[in-house]
Design a protein around this motif. Structure first.
Motif, PDB file in Angstrom:
ATOM      1  N   ALA A 145     -28.516   7.249 -18.269  1.00 59.57           N
ATOM      2  CA  ALA A 145     -27.972   8.586 -18.556  1.00 59.57           C
ATOM      3  C   ALA A 145     -27.880   8.827 -20.052  1.00 59.57           C
ATOM      4  N   ALA A 146     -27.475   7.801 -20.789  1.00 58.15           N
ATOM      5  CA  ALA A 146     -27.358   7.938 -22.248  1.00 58.15           C
ATOM      6  C   ALA A 146     -28.717   8.195 -22.875  1.00 58.15           C
ATOM      7  N   ILE A 147     -29.756   7.492 -22.380  1.00 55.92           N
ATOM      8  CA  ILE A 147     -31.105   7.678 -22.921  1.00 55.92           C
ATOM      9  C   ILE A 147     -31.608   9.086 -22.640  1.00 55.92           C
ATOM     10  N   ILE A 148     -31.372   9.572 -21.416  1.00 58.52           N
ATOM     11  CA  ILE A 148     -31.818  10.920 -21.050  1.00 58.52           C
ATOM     12  C   ILE A 148     -31.114  11.973 -21.897  1.00 58.52           C
ATOM     13  N   LEU A 149     -29.800  11.820 -22.070  1.00 61.12           N
ATOM     14  CA  LEU A 149     -29.048  12.786 -22.872  1.00 61.12           C
ATOM     15  C   LEU A 149     -29.503  12.772 -24.321  1.00 61.12           C
ATOM     16  N   THR A 150     -29.805  11.584 -24.828  1.00 57.27           N
ATOM     17  CA  THR A 150     -30.299  11.486 -26.205  1.00 57.27           C
ATOM     18  C   THR A 150     -31.615  12.228 -26.358  1.00 57.27           C
ATOM     19  N   PHE A 151     -32.525  12.033 -25.386  1.00 54.94           N
ATOM     20  CA  PHE A 151     -33.827  12.711 -25.433  1.00 54.94           C
ATOM     21  C   PHE A 151     -33.654  14.223 -25.363  1.00 54.94           C
ATOM     22  N   LEU A 152     -32.787  14.689 -24.454  1.00 56.88           N
ATOM     23  CA  LEU A 152     -32.564  16.126 -24.319  1.00 56.88           C
ATOM     24  C   LEU A 152     -31.958  16.711 -25.584  1.00 56.88           C
ATOM     25  N   ALA A 153     -31.041  15.962 -26.202  1.00 59.50           N
ATOM     26  CA  ALA A 153     -30.410  16.461 -27.427  1.00 59.50           C
ATOM     27  C   ALA A 153     -31.427  16.601 -28.542  1.00 59.50           C
ATOM     28  N   MET A 154     -32.361  15.639 -28.616  1.00 53.00           N
ATOM     29  CA  MET A 154     -33.373  15.696 -29.669  1.00 53.00           C
ATOM     30  C   MET A 154     -34.361  16.825 -29.417  1.00 53.00           C
ATOM     31  N   VAL A 155     -34.725  17.036 -28.139  1.00 50.98           N
ATOM     32  CA  VAL A 155     -35.684  18.091 -27.814  1.00 50.98           C
ATOM     33  C   VAL A 155     -35.062  19.462 -27.991  1.00 50.98           C
ATOM     34  N   ALA A 156     -33.799  19.589 -27.587  1.00 48.41           N
ATOM     35  CA  ALA A 156     -33.144  20.894 -27.619  1.00 48.41           C
ATOM     36  C   ALA A 156     -32.550  21.227 -28.967  1.00 48.41           C
ATOM     37  N   ALA A 157     -32.617  20.292 -29.910  1.00 51.46           N
ATOM     38  CA  ALA A 157     -32.016  20.548 -31.216  1.00 51.46           C
ATOM     39  C   ALA A 157     -32.707  21.723 -31.886  1.00 51.46           C
ATOM     40  N   PRO A 158     -31.939  22.668 -32.433  1.00 50.65           N
ATOM     41  CA  PRO A 158     -32.541  23.830 -33.071  1.00 50.65           C
ATOM     42  C   PRO A 158     -33.279  23.425 -34.335  1.00 50.65           C
ATOM     43  N   ASP A 162     -37.472  18.804 -44.223  1.00 52.62           N
ATOM     44  CA  ASP A 162     -37.517  17.893 -43.082  1.00 52.62           C
ATOM     45  C   ASP A 162     -36.285  16.999 -43.108  1.00 52.62           C
ATOM     46  N   GLN A 163     -35.654  16.861 -41.965  1.00 55.01           N
ATOM     47  CA  GLN A 163     -34.450  16.047 -41.871  1.00 55.01           C
ATOM     48  C   GLN A 163     -34.585  15.073 -40.714  1.00 55.01           C
ATOM     49  N   PRO A 164     -34.219  13.813 -40.926  1.00 51.62           N
ATOM     50  CA  PRO A 164     -34.278  12.847 -39.822  1.00 51.62           C
ATOM     51  C   PRO A 164     -33.268  13.204 -38.740  1.00 51.62           C
ATOM     52  N   ALA A 165     -33.660  12.973 -37.493  1.00 49.23           N
ATOM     53  CA  ALA A 165     -32.760  13.267 -36.377  1.00 49.23           C
ATOM     54  C   ALA A 165     -31.616  12.264 -36.345  1.00 49.23           C
ATOM     55  N   ASN A 166     -30.422  12.780 -36.160  1.00 45.61           N
ATOM     56  CA  ASN A 166     -29.236  11.932 -36.072  1.00 45.61           C
ATOM     57  C   ASN A 166     -28.567  12.145 -34.722  1.00 45.61           C
ATOM     58  N   VAL A 167     -28.319  11.068 -34.025  1.00 49.96           N
ATOM     59  CA  VAL A 167     -27.625  11.131 -32.743  1.00 49.96           C
ATOM     60  C   VAL A 167     -26.311  10.377 -32.881  1.00 49.96           C
ATOM     61  N   VAL A 168     -25.202  11.066 -32.612  1.00 49.01           N
ATOM     62  CA  VAL A 168     -23.876  10.467 -32.736  1.00 49.01           C
ATOM     63  C   VAL A 168     -23.282  10.312 -31.345  1.00 49.01           C
ATOM     64  N   ILE A 169     -22.908   9.083 -30.997  1.00 45.72           N
ATOM     65  CA  ILE A 169     -22.332   8.793 -29.682  1.00 45.72           C
ATOM     66  C   ILE A 169     -20.882   8.370 -29.860  1.00 45.72           C
ATOM     67  N   ASP A 170     -19.993   9.040 -29.137  1.00 47.34           N
ATOM     68  CA  ASP A 170     -18.581   8.684 -29.190  1.00 47.34           C
ATOM     69  C   ASP A 170     -18.387   7.273 -28.642  1.00 47.34           C
ATOM     70  N   GLU A 171     -17.757   6.417 -29.427  1.00 45.28           N
ATOM     71  CA  GLU A 171     -17.648   5.001 -29.067  1.00 45.28           C
ATOM     72  C   GLU A 171     -16.808   4.777 -27.817  1.00 45.28           C
ATOM     73  N   SER A 172     -15.760   5.563 -27.655  1.00 48.10           N
ATOM     74  CA  SER A 172     -14.846   5.329 -26.534  1.00 48.10           C
ATOM     75  C   SER A 172     -15.372   5.880 -25.215  1.00 48.10           C
ATOM     76  N   SER A 173     -16.010   7.076 -25.266  1.00 50.99           N
ATOM     77  CA  SER A 173     -16.439   7.713 -24.026  1.00 50.99           C
ATOM     78  C   SER A 173     -17.927   7.558 -23.743  1.00 50.99           C
ATOM     79  N   GLY A 174     -18.713   7.236 -24.779  1.00 52.64           N
ATOM     80  CA  GLY A 174     -20.150   7.130 -24.600  1.00 52.64           C
ATOM     81  C   GLY A 174     -20.851   8.467 -24.554  1.00 52.64           C
ATOM     82  N   ILE A 175     -20.133   9.547 -24.875  1.00 53.02           N
ATOM     83  CA  ILE A 175     -20.703  10.893 -24.837  1.00 53.02           C
ATOM     84  C   ILE A 175     -21.387  11.195 -26.166  1.00 53.02           C
ATOM     85  N   ILE A 176     -22.550  11.831 -26.094  1.00 56.19           N
ATOM     86  CA  ILE A 176     -23.259  12.241 -27.302  1.00 56.19           C
ATOM     87  C   ILE A 176     -22.562  13.460 -27.881  1.00 56.19           C
ATOM     88  N   VAL A 177     -22.149  13.343 -29.139  1.00 57.94           N
ATOM     89  CA  VAL A 177     -21.421  14.437 -29.783  1.00 57.94           C
ATOM     90  C   VAL A 177     -22.411  15.451 -30.325  1.00 57.94           C
TER      91      VAL A 177
END
Length: 269
Positions: free
Chosen positions: A9-22, A254-269
């Motif tokens: 689930a974390a991998i899928i959410l990360t991919f979606l966040a990167m694809v959907a990033a404006p 150009d900016q490198p993609a940054n993915v931030v994951i909340d340590e306690s909940s595992g949710i992508i911020v």
């Protein structure tokens, strides 16, 4: 099993966040670069602040303040050599300023003041005439005026309190420029454009945008930090107009993609 599902689930959410990033917003070139040679120059000077209400240097602990005070009084025709000077209303200070590019004689700039000795408050003080020198030792400005501080010190028999930093201050428009730094912009044949945040892709995009919108102006990305621009011989309005037109062009850094994951909940911020 649960851990495997969570990881998937974390991998899928990360991919979606990167694809959907404006996409990053386009910026003016002037907001992401500097032009070679067009920069501030640092100035520094040593001076005296007078008029302090007993919060200046103690001359016994700050011999440089005593020497400076004696020298200043001698220049004004007052001989104090051998006298027992015992004042705490004077402070030795360092004065700093920034000389903007293309500043001309007579313009004013802000100055910052910082104590050197054991003075504990510059409130109410006035900086006496202080020459400000550049790295080459030449005087480019002269500062003088009442000091504004951002702190205070108060005390009584029960104790004291200090708020902010009363040993530093500034004088708005406190220095007059006496000498300008010569820079012949019109004589340049090449100009180097320096990226504030070096990046291969951004440097190439800047060169591409310039070449696309301004004919006869070959721009080449030399490295992630530098785009070299060749000044055409007969550009309408000259070098000044060319750099102005380039500043207004828009580029998408150009900016490198940054993915931030909340340590306690595992949710992508």
């Amino acid at each position: 099993m649960l851990a495997t599902r969570s990881l998937a689930a974390a991998i899928i959410l990360t991919f979606l966040a990167m694809v959907a990033a404006p996409p990053a917003a386009a910026s003016r070139i002037k907001d992401v670069v500097n032009f070679e040679g067009i920069r501030d120059n640092m100035l520094i000077g040593y001076g005296l602040v007078v008029g302090l209400a007993g919060t200046g240097d103690s001359l016994r602990n700050a011999p440089f303040t005593r020497q400076s005070l004696e020298s200043m009084l001698e220049r004004l025709g007052v001989n104090t050599r051998g006298a027992n000077l015992n004042t705490n209303n004077v402070a030795a200070v360092m004065v700093t300023a920034s000389l903007p590019p293309f500043s001309i004689q007579g313009n004013r700039i802000d100055v910052s003041i910082s104590t050197m000795g054991d003075a504990n408050d510059l409130r109410g003080g006035t900086l006496l005439v202080t020459p400000l020198m550049g790295a080459d030792g030449e005087v480019y400005a002269v500062a003088q005026g009442p000091i504004a501080t951002g702190g205070f010190t108060a005390g009584g028999q029960g104790g004291g309190v200090t708020k902010g930093v009363p040993t530093t201050g500034m004088i708005s428009n406190g220095a007059i420029i006496e000498r300008s730094i010569e820079f012949d912009l019109a004589a340049l044949e090449k100009v180097k454009i320096s990226l504030r945040n070096p990046d291969f892709t951004t440097a190439r995009r800047i060169a591409r945008v310039i070449n696309k919108n301004i004919s006869g102006t070959p721009a080449q990305a030399i490295n992630p930090s530098i785009v070299q621009l060749t000044i055409p011989a007969a550009y309408p309005g000259g070098t000044m107009a060319l750099l102005t037109d380039i500043e207004q062009l828009r580029v998408t850094p150009d900016q490198p993609a940054n993915v931030v994951i909340d340590e306690s909940s595992g949710i992508i911020v």
